[in-house]
Design an enzyme around this catalytic site. Structure first.
Site, PDB file in Angstrom:
ATOM      1  N   CYS A   1       2.457   1.541  -4.884  1.00 23.21           N
ATOM      2  CA  CYS A   1       2.197   0.120  -4.628  1.00 23.21           C
ATOM      3  C   CYS A   1       1.821  -0.622  -5.907  1.00 23.21           C
ATOM      4  O   CYS A   1       1.953  -1.843  -5.974  1.00 23.21           O
ATOM      5  CB  CYS A   1       1.147  -0.072  -3.529  1.00 23.21           C
ATOM      6  SG  CYS A   1      -0.309   0.963  -3.609  1.00 23.21           S
TER       7      CYS A   1
ATOM      8  N   PHE B   1       0.836  -1.196   0.000  1.00 19.73           N
ATOM      9  CA  PHE B   1       0.000   0.000   0.000  1.00 19.73           C
ATOM     10  C   PHE B   1       0.872   1.248   0.000  1.00 19.73           C
ATOM     11  O   PHE B   1       2.059   1.209   0.342  1.00 19.73           O
ATOM     12  CB  PHE B   1      -0.956   0.006   1.201  1.00 19.73           C
ATOM     13  CG  PHE B   1      -0.278   0.171   2.541  1.00 19.73           C
ATOM     14  CD1 PHE B   1      -0.113   1.426   3.108  1.00 19.73           C
ATOM     15  CD2 PHE B   1       0.196  -0.936   3.237  1.00 19.73           C
ATOM     16  CE1 PHE B   1       0.514   1.586   4.337  1.00 19.73           C
ATOM     17  CE2 PHE B   1       0.824  -0.794   4.463  1.00 19.73           C
ATOM     18  CZ  PHE B   1       0.994   0.474   5.019  1.00 19.73           C
ATOM     19  N   CYS B   2       0.251   2.366  -0.401  1.00 24.36           N
ATOM     20  CA  CYS B   2       0.914   3.666  -0.429  1.00 24.36           C
ATOM     21  C   CYS B   2      -0.170   4.730  -0.311  1.00 24.36           C
ATOM     22  O   CYS B   2      -1.314   4.417   0.020  1.00 24.36           O
ATOM     23  CB  CYS B   2       1.747   3.828  -1.698  1.00 24.36           C
ATOM     24  SG  CYS B   2       0.804   3.603  -3.225  1.00 24.36           S
ATOM     25  N   THR B   3       0.145   5.963  -0.593  1.00 26.07           N
ATOM     26  CA  THR B   3      -0.815   7.040  -0.366  1.00 26.07           C
ATOM     27  C   THR B   3      -2.037   6.919  -1.264  1.00 26.07           C
ATOM     28  O   THR B   3      -3.174   6.888  -0.789  1.00 26.07           O
ATOM     29  CB  THR B   3      -0.149   8.409  -0.586  1.00 26.07           C
ATOM     30  OG1 THR B   3       1.027   8.496   0.207  1.00 26.07           O
ATOM     31  CG2 THR B   3      -1.101   9.537  -0.230  1.00 26.07           C
TER      32      THR B   3
ATOM     33  N   ILE C   1      -4.092   4.393   0.627  1.00 20.75           N
ATOM     34  CA  ILE C   1      -4.620   4.793   1.935  1.00 20.75           C
ATOM     35  C   ILE C   1      -5.799   5.744   1.785  1.00 20.75           C
ATOM     36  O   ILE C   1      -6.800   5.635   2.519  1.00 20.75           O
ATOM     37  CB  ILE C   1      -3.511   5.465   2.773  1.00 20.75           C
ATOM     38  CG1 ILE C   1      -2.362   4.485   3.020  1.00 20.75           C
ATOM     39  CG2 ILE C   1      -4.064   5.976   4.098  1.00 20.75           C
ATOM     40  CD1 ILE C   1      -1.090   5.168   3.505  1.00 20.75           C
TER      41      ILE C   1
END
Length: 251
Positions: A189, A182-184, A211
């Site tokens: 990702c 996951f990432c922002t 996220i």
């Protein structure tokens, strides 16, 4: 009352002449009164924009009229003030730098998992096949320090170009698990998940929309802290509200 619409969106899609597209998008955004940053590369587009809601939506609708960008799916949040100081459109070698040219998401994505499904898996601690689930934070260490998923793997990288060697050093620890990167907002990702697949990890997913989409579509359970964003809001909470408005941050 929050009056400024903020959007982030990216799409890996072939752009034959990003330098020719740059002035077109810059003028269009400026005429709409928008501020933010658009990154263009031959591999796709990555954008962060803010302004009047109708102007933002009109800009995206016009962009989607181009078949290359029809699949753009922006994530939205609101702020009381404009979080960007100017409007920039830049051409880069990559819309998110990994320095790993064989990773081409436009040619095929890794499997993704929806925010609702990830929340359910984290509730249970296992995926639908009973395999242990781990989350892998693909962001930089300073971003992770503002907030991340409970128990997330954090390799303390300082920039995304360090992700490939970090994976090489740690991939053996992930072989028997379902790994959700996951990432922002999803862009890092997406590349990370493809790299993990190519490295031979058998059960890899990317969190769809990152996220920010998790905050939008769930109650934020299993995430601790805020999400760092690259504008003057600095961080967003589970309600996609700025923890501190720019004027507050200056005091």
């Amino acid at each position: 009352m929050s009056a400024v619409l903020n959007i982030s969106a990216y799409l890996f899609t072939p752009i034959g002449e990003p330098h020719a597209l740059r002035p077109v998008l810059l003028v269009r955004a400026q005429e709409a009164g928008l501020k933010g940053t658009i990154l263009l590369a031959e591999e796709g587009i990555n954008l962060f924009l803010a302004g009047d809601a109708a102007a933002v939506h009109g800009f995206i609708d016009a962009l989607r009229a181009d078949a290359r960008f029809a699949a753009l799916a922006p994530k939205e949040s609101w702020s009381a003030t404009q979080p960007f100081r100017k409007m920039l459109v830049k051409v880069k070698p990559e819309i998110i730098r990994m320095d790993h040219p064989t990773i081409r998401p436009a040619a095929g994505r890794a499997p993704s998992v929806s925010p609702a499904t990830l929340r359910r898996w984290l509730d249970a601690g296992v995926d639908d096949d009973g395999r242990p689930v781990v989350t892998l934070d693909t962001r930089n260490a300073f971003e992770v320090d503002h907030g991340t998923f409970e128990g997330a793997i954090d390799w303390r990288i300082d920039k995304f170009t360090q992700f490939p060697p970090a994976l090489a050093a740690h991939q053996g620890e992930l072989m028997d698990k379902t790994v959700v990167g996951f990432c922002t907002g999803g862009i890092r990702c997406e590349k990370a998940a493809i790299l993990m697949q190519e490295a031979g990890l058998p059960h890899v997913y990317q969190l769809e929309g990152g996220i920010l989409k998790y905050f939008e579509e769930t109650d934020g359970r299993h995430y601790r802290g805020d999400c760092f964003v690259f504008d003057e809001r600095r961080t967003l909470d589970h309600d996609l509200a700025a923890r501190r408005e720019p004027d507050d941050a200056a005091n």
